[in-house]
Design a protein around this motif. Structure first.
Motif, short mmCIF file in Angstrom:
data_model
loop_
_atom_site.label_atom_id
_atom_site.label_comp_id
_atom_site.label_asym_id
_atom_site.label_seq_id
_atom_site.Cartn_x
_atom_site.Cartn_y
_atom_site.Cartn_z
N LEU A 57 -39.08 -4.01 14.04
CA LEU A 57 -38.59 -3.16 15.12
C LEU A 57 -37.21 -2.59 14.83
O LEU A 57 -36.86 -1.51 15.32
CB LEU A 57 -38.57 -3.94 16.44
CG LEU A 57 -39.94 -4.39 16.96
CD1 LEU A 57 -39.78 -5.23 18.22
CD2 LEU A 57 -40.84 -3.19 17.23
N THR A 58 -36.42 -3.29 14.03
CA THR A 58 -35.09 -2.78 13.68
C THR A 58 -35.16 -1.75 12.55
O THR A 58 -34.17 -1.10 12.24
CB THR A 58 -34.15 -3.92 13.23
OG1 THR A 58 -34.70 -4.56 12.06
CG2 THR A 58 -33.95 -4.94 14.33
N GLY A 59 -36.34 -1.62 11.93
CA GLY A 59 -36.49 -0.68 10.84
C GLY A 59 -36.19 -1.25 9.48
O GLY A 59 -36.26 -0.56 8.46
N PHE A 60 -35.85 -2.54 9.44
CA PHE A 60 -35.57 -3.17 8.14
C PHE A 60 -36.83 -3.25 7.29
O PHE A 60 -36.79 -3.07 6.08
CB PHE A 60 -34.99 -4.57 8.34
CG PHE A 60 -34.77 -5.32 7.06
CD1 PHE A 60 -33.72 -4.99 6.22
CD2 PHE A 60 -35.64 -6.33 6.67
CE1 PHE A 60 -33.53 -5.67 5.02
CE2 PHE A 60 -35.45 -7.02 5.47
CZ PHE A 60 -34.40 -6.68 4.65
N ALA A 61 -37.97 -3.52 7.93
CA ALA A 61 -39.25 -3.62 7.23
C ALA A 61 -40.18 -2.51 7.68
O ALA A 61 -40.08 -2.01 8.81
CB ALA A 61 -39.88 -4.99 7.47
N GLN A 62 -41.10 -2.15 6.81
CA GLN A 62 -42.09 -1.12 7.16
C GLN A 62 -43.37 -1.74 7.71
O GLN A 62 -44.18 -1.05 8.33
CB GLN A 62 -42.43 -0.26 5.93
CG GLN A 62 -41.35 0.73 5.56
CD GLN A 62 -40.10 0.04 5.04
OE1 GLN A 62 -40.16 -0.73 4.08
NE2 GLN A 62 -38.97 0.30 5.68
N GLY A 63 -43.59 -3.03 7.45
CA GLY A 63 -44.79 -3.68 7.93
C GLY A 63 -44.59 -5.17 8.10
O GLY A 63 -43.62 -5.74 7.60
N ARG A 80 -41.25 2.61 -2.00
CA ARG A 80 -40.67 1.27 -1.97
C ARG A 80 -40.76 0.75 -0.54
O ARG A 80 -40.12 1.29 0.36
CB ARG A 80 -39.21 1.30 -2.44
CG ARG A 80 -39.03 1.65 -3.91
CD ARG A 80 -37.56 1.70 -4.27
NE ARG A 80 -36.90 0.44 -3.94
CZ ARG A 80 -35.57 0.29 -3.85
NH1 ARG A 80 -34.78 1.34 -4.04
NH2 ARG A 80 -35.05 -0.88 -3.56
N LEU A 81 -41.53 -0.29 -0.34
CA LEU A 81 -41.79 -0.81 0.99
C LEU A 81 -41.40 -2.28 1.10
O LEU A 81 -41.55 -3.05 0.15
CB LEU A 81 -43.28 -0.65 1.34
CG LEU A 81 -43.86 0.77 1.25
CD1 LEU A 81 -45.36 0.73 1.50
CD2 LEU A 81 -43.18 1.69 2.24
N THR A 82 -40.93 -2.64 2.28
CA THR A 82 -40.63 -4.03 2.59
C THR A 82 -41.62 -4.52 3.65
O THR A 82 -41.78 -3.88 4.69
CB THR A 82 -39.20 -4.19 3.12
OG1 THR A 82 -38.27 -3.79 2.10
CG2 THR A 82 -38.93 -5.64 3.52
N PRO A 134 -32.97 1.65 4.94
CA PRO A 134 -33.57 2.94 5.25
C PRO A 134 -33.15 4.02 4.25
O PRO A 134 -33.95 4.88 3.91
CB PRO A 134 -33.06 3.25 6.65
CG PRO A 134 -32.78 1.91 7.25
CD PRO A 134 -32.25 1.10 6.10
N HIS A 135 -31.89 3.95 3.77
CA HIS A 135 -31.42 4.94 2.80
C HIS A 135 -32.22 4.83 1.51
O HIS A 135 -32.66 5.83 0.94
CB HIS A 135 -29.93 4.73 2.52
CG HIS A 135 -29.40 5.64 1.45
ND1 HIS A 135 -29.20 6.99 1.65
CD2 HIS A 135 -29.06 5.39 0.15
CE1 HIS A 135 -28.74 7.54 0.53
NE2 HIS A 135 -28.65 6.59 -0.39
N ALA A 136 -32.41 3.59 1.07
CA ALA A 136 -33.16 3.36 -0.16
C ALA A 136 -34.58 3.87 -0.03
O ALA A 136 -35.12 4.51 -0.94
CB ALA A 136 -33.15 1.87 -0.52
N HIS A 137 -35.21 3.60 1.11
CA HIS A 137 -36.58 4.03 1.31
C HIS A 137 -36.66 5.55 1.47
O HIS A 137 -37.68 6.16 1.12
CB HIS A 137 -37.19 3.33 2.51
CG HIS A 137 -37.40 1.86 2.28
ND1 HIS A 137 -38.11 1.37 1.20
CD2 HIS A 137 -37.00 0.78 2.99
CE1 HIS A 137 -38.14 0.06 1.25
NE2 HIS A 137 -37.48 -0.33 2.31
#
Length: 357
Positions: free
Chosen positions: A92-98, A44-46, A35-38
């Motif tokens: 759901l944990t916020g690690f990925a955006q999609g 920058r999306l995961t 999340p900090h990086a994004h």
């Protein structure tokens, strides 16, 4: 061209305390750092993909290989999880955006109080096949004949488990009449079939075509065409799609529009080119030892991919009906008025792409 990464699912077994402790530390580090990086660079999306090598999710890799994410000013990292239930957890944990996975998860999650929404639909069929091992006699010719057998699915709570439950229930069989075993996808699925851990199971191309060609399995029920899907499920079954958390979608509509544009461009490319050309853009490991078989399976699959990414009007009700019939425990939550299908998808972003054309 962007970043292509294939990350394995986290181990489910317990092999001492060091491995799970290490995995937990890594997961926490990722959850904190990502999340900090994004936040520093929102472009920058995961995106988690429920199996990058699966043909049903080919648009994700193709969009990246064609440079369409880059054209939108996005740096997209694709990470692979073999089962949709694992991919949705990362979202759901916020690690990925999609997530590039099955649409049915958007409905299942709403029943659990989570809001996610599909913004680009890749196809109107599951793209799955129920395979039965050739060790079983030819008299095993229907799903009902699988009573008493062990059936492989990618994971418990995965789309393959939803579909398996539904198809068996349609034959009058309950969950007690068979064993459902999570075995992953692709090569882990093939290994489970070869070793006899499972007698049958649901999987996608290219592994489905490879097992049939090798004489290791035969197709018991095919959900790779619109005709067979309508016959088995009672209508079109929008499956592979891009879905996002509704909260993130509302906060970043401009990024969602860019993603939608990249994917719709990809779908248009697929309809304008033949299977051989598309296959040439795929990583060599996807085609492995049988490139001609990969091209053949892709040629058969191409007509099932959407040309515009829109959700078909009659698709969501079919998916809701299948989910409600496959999960007795959640049936009351899945039946109207508890589920609002209009909150599980939107055509807004793909329609904007059409207007930009």
């Amino acid at each position: 061209m962007g970043v292509f990464t294939c990350r394995r699912a986290r181990p489910r077994g317990v092999r001492g305390w060091i491995t799970p402790l290490f995995a937990t530390c890594v997961a926490l580090t990722q959850a904190i750092a990502t999340p900090h990086a994004h936040a520093q660079d929102p472009t920058r999306l995961t995106i988690m993909v429920s199996g990058t090598a699966k043909m049903i999710y080919l648009p994700a890799t193709l969009a990246q290989r064609l440079g369409y994410f880059r054209d939108e000013g996005l740096e997209v990292e694709l990470l692979s999880q073999p089962a949709g239930v694992d991919a949705e957890s990362e979202l759901l944990t916020g690690f990925a955006q999609g997530v590039v996975g099955f649409y049915d998860h958007t409905i299942d999650l709403q029943a659990k109080g989570k809001e996610v929404r599909a913004i680009v639909v890749f196809s109107q069929v599951p793209g799955e096949a129920e395979l039965v091992s050739t060790r079983l006699p030819a008299t095993v010719g229907t799903m009902r004949d699988l009573r008493g057998h062990t059936l492989g699915v990618t994971g418990l709570g995965s789309s393959t488990s939803f579909l398996t439950r539904y198809l068996m229930a349609q034959q009058g069989l309950s969950a007690a009449d068979y064993t459902m075993l999570p075995v992953g996808a692709e090569h882990s699925f093939a290994k489970a079939l070869r070793s006899g851990r499972i007698d049958a199971g649901m999987t996608t191309d290219p592994i489905a075509s490879r097992l049939v060609r090798n004489g290791e399995a035969r197709v018991l029920l095919d959900l790779r065409t619109l005709e067979s899907t309508r016959a088995a499920l009672g209508g079109p079954y929008p499956a592979a799609c891009l879905y996002l958390q509704s909260e993130w979608l509302e906060a970043h509509p401009e990024l969602a529009t860019k993603l939608a544009h990249a994917f719709v461009r990809t779908l248009r490319y697929m309809h304008a080119h033949d299977a051989e050309d598309i296959a040439a853009h795929m990583p060599p490991e996807f085609r492995r030892d049988h490139p001609e078989l990969y091209v053949k399976a892709l040629a058969a699959a191409l007509p099932t991919f959407s040309a515009d990414g829109r959700m078909p009007d009659d698709g969501p009700p079919t998916v809701l009906r299948v989910l409600a019939a496959s999960n007795a425990n959640a049936r009351s939550k899945l039946l109207d008025p508890h589920i609002d299908l209009s909150r599980t998808y939107t055509n807004k972003f793909v329609d904007q792409v059409r207007e930009r054309r």
